[in-house]
Enzyme design. Structure first.
Site, PDB file in Angstrom:
ATOM      1  N   ARG A 183     -13.274  28.633 -26.122  1.00  0.00           N
ATOM      2  CA  ARG A 183     -14.446  28.710 -25.245  1.00  0.00           C
ATOM      3  C   ARG A 183     -14.485  29.984 -24.404  1.00  0.00           C
ATOM      4  NH1 ARG A 183     -18.066  25.040 -24.748  1.00  0.00           N
ATOM      5  NH2 ARG A 183     -17.813  23.089 -25.887  1.00  0.00           N
ATOM      6  N   TRP A 219     -11.593  18.175 -30.288  1.00  0.00           N
ATOM      7  CA  TRP A 219     -10.562  19.224 -30.321  1.00  0.00           C
ATOM      8  C   TRP A 219      -9.208  18.705 -29.851  1.00  0.00           C
ATOM      9  CZ3 TRP A 219     -12.117  23.271 -33.003  1.00  0.00           C
ATOM     10  CH2 TRP A 219     -13.488  23.551 -33.043  1.00  0.00           C
ATOM     11  N   TYR A 274      -7.729  31.526 -19.482  1.00  0.00           N
ATOM     12  CA  TYR A 274      -7.900  30.605 -20.609  1.00  0.00           C
ATOM     13  C   TYR A 274      -6.573  30.536 -21.350  1.00  0.00           C
ATOM     14  CZ  TYR A 274     -10.414  28.158 -24.363  1.00  0.00           C
ATOM     15  OH  TYR A 274     -10.849  27.215 -25.259  1.00  0.00           O
TER      16      TYR A 274
HETATM   17  N1  GSH Z   1     -17.857  22.561 -21.063  1.00  0.00           N
HETATM   18  C1  GSH Z   1     -16.646  23.198 -20.620  1.00  0.00           C
HETATM   19  C2  GSH Z   1     -16.758  24.705 -20.863  1.00  0.00           C
HETATM   20  O1  GSH Z   1     -17.528  25.100 -21.746  1.00  0.00           O
HETATM   21  O2  GSH Z   1     -16.115  25.468 -20.143  1.00  0.00           O
HETATM   22  C3  GSH Z   1     -15.480  22.599 -21.355  1.00  0.00           C
HETATM   23  C4  GSH Z   1     -14.157  23.070 -20.773  1.00  0.00           C
HETATM   24  C5  GSH Z   1     -12.992  22.444 -21.509  1.00  0.00           C
HETATM   25  O3  GSH Z   1     -13.059  21.289 -21.989  1.00  0.00           O
HETATM   26  N2  GSH Z   1     -11.906  23.197 -21.588  1.00  0.00           N
HETATM   27  C6  GSH Z   1     -10.727  22.724 -22.253  1.00  0.00           C
HETATM   28  C7  GSH Z   1      -9.674  22.349 -21.236  1.00  0.00           C
HETATM   29  O4  GSH Z   1      -9.687  22.824 -20.120  1.00  0.00           O
HETATM   30  C8  GSH Z   1     -10.169  23.833 -23.132  1.00  0.00           C
HETATM   31  S1  GSH Z   1     -11.349  24.328 -24.370  1.00  0.00           S
HETATM   32  N3  GSH Z   1      -8.742  21.499 -21.667  1.00  0.00           N
HETATM   33  C9  GSH Z   1      -7.618  21.104 -20.870  1.00  0.00           C
HETATM   34  C10 GSH Z   1      -7.863  19.855 -20.092  1.00  0.00           C
HETATM   35  O5  GSH Z   1      -8.935  19.253 -20.158  1.00  0.00           O
HETATM   36  O6  GSH Z   1      -6.935  19.467 -19.370  1.00  0.00           O
END
Ligand code: GSH
Length: 199
Positions: free
Chosen positions: A14, A104, A8
């Site tokens: 998350r 976010w 992460y």
């Molecule tokens: N529902 C998914 C979970 O709970 O794991 C959401 C995952 C998610 O949106 N992660 C974000 C991410 O990977 C970070 S909180 N962001 C980078 C991107 O989408 O490229």
């Protein structure tokens, strides 16, 4: 014991519910935190392109709540009966529905601020009222012992209270639940030692 590697960003975000489950159960894992600047290179290498992911002996799990639920089942924190487990899942999903409303990643700071303010001012009170009445005078949200629903409340409300200090102050029972979670020795130790990040 499988080899666990969590990936992460250097945020609670998350991944923190997963870290709570590892901390509480004393399971060793690799808490791999990547830099935002490295993400574009890493993203295409990850199934479904989102983090957190958890590698379990080389099997890659995605979706934070699916990962957390798996660990909760492994460690007895999912609820004591199928009915309790359904209640735990429902509470987690209810909190998550709210957390997922926040934009976010919004780049326009004015738009982002406006939506955040609206959610924290106008939407949060209904959720808090409902959680408070669900908790009632019970020690834990579901059943007679702590579950990952209690952890999820603590994790999410910590972020919400960073965004809006004083949020939930009208709900002393919900705040007392937070304190109970944070007073669990393994959780207290984790909070003490974890990297300090705002979100
Ligand atoms: N529902 C998914 C979970 O709970 O794991 C959401 C995952 C998610 O949106 N992660 C974000 C991410 O990977 C970070 S909180 N962001 C980078 C991107 O989408 O490229």
């Amino acid at each position: 014991m499988p080899h666990y590697k969590l990936m992460y960003f250097n945020l609670r975000g998350r991944a923190e519910i997963i870290r709570y489950l590892f901390a509480y159960s004393g399971i060793r894992y690799e808490d791999h935190r990547i830099e935002q600047v490295d993400w574009p290179k890493i993203k295409p290498t990850i199934p479904f392109g989102k983090i957190p992911i958890l590698e379990v002996d080389g099997v890659t799990l995605h979706q934070s709540l699916a990962i957390a639920r798996y660990l909760a089942k492994e460690t007895g924190l999912a609820g004591q009966t199928p009915l309790e487990q359904a209640l735990v899942d429902a509470i987690v999903d209810t909190i998550d529905d709210f957390m997922s409303m926040f934009p976010w990643g919004e780049k326009n700071q004015d738009v982002k601020q406006q939506i955040f303010n609206d959610l924290l001012t106008n939407t949060a009170p209904g959720l808090l009222r409902d959680l408070d009445s669900f908790l009632g005078d019970n020690k834990w949200l579901v059943g007679k012992s702590v579950t990952w629903a209690d952890f999820y409340w603590d994790v999410c409300s910590t972020t919400l209270r960073f965004l809006k200090p004083g949020l939930a102050d009208n709900y002393p029972k919900l705040l007392a639940l937070k304190e109970r979670v944070q007073a669990l020795p393994a959780i207290a130790a984790w909070i003490q030692q974890r990297p300090k990040t705002t979100l």
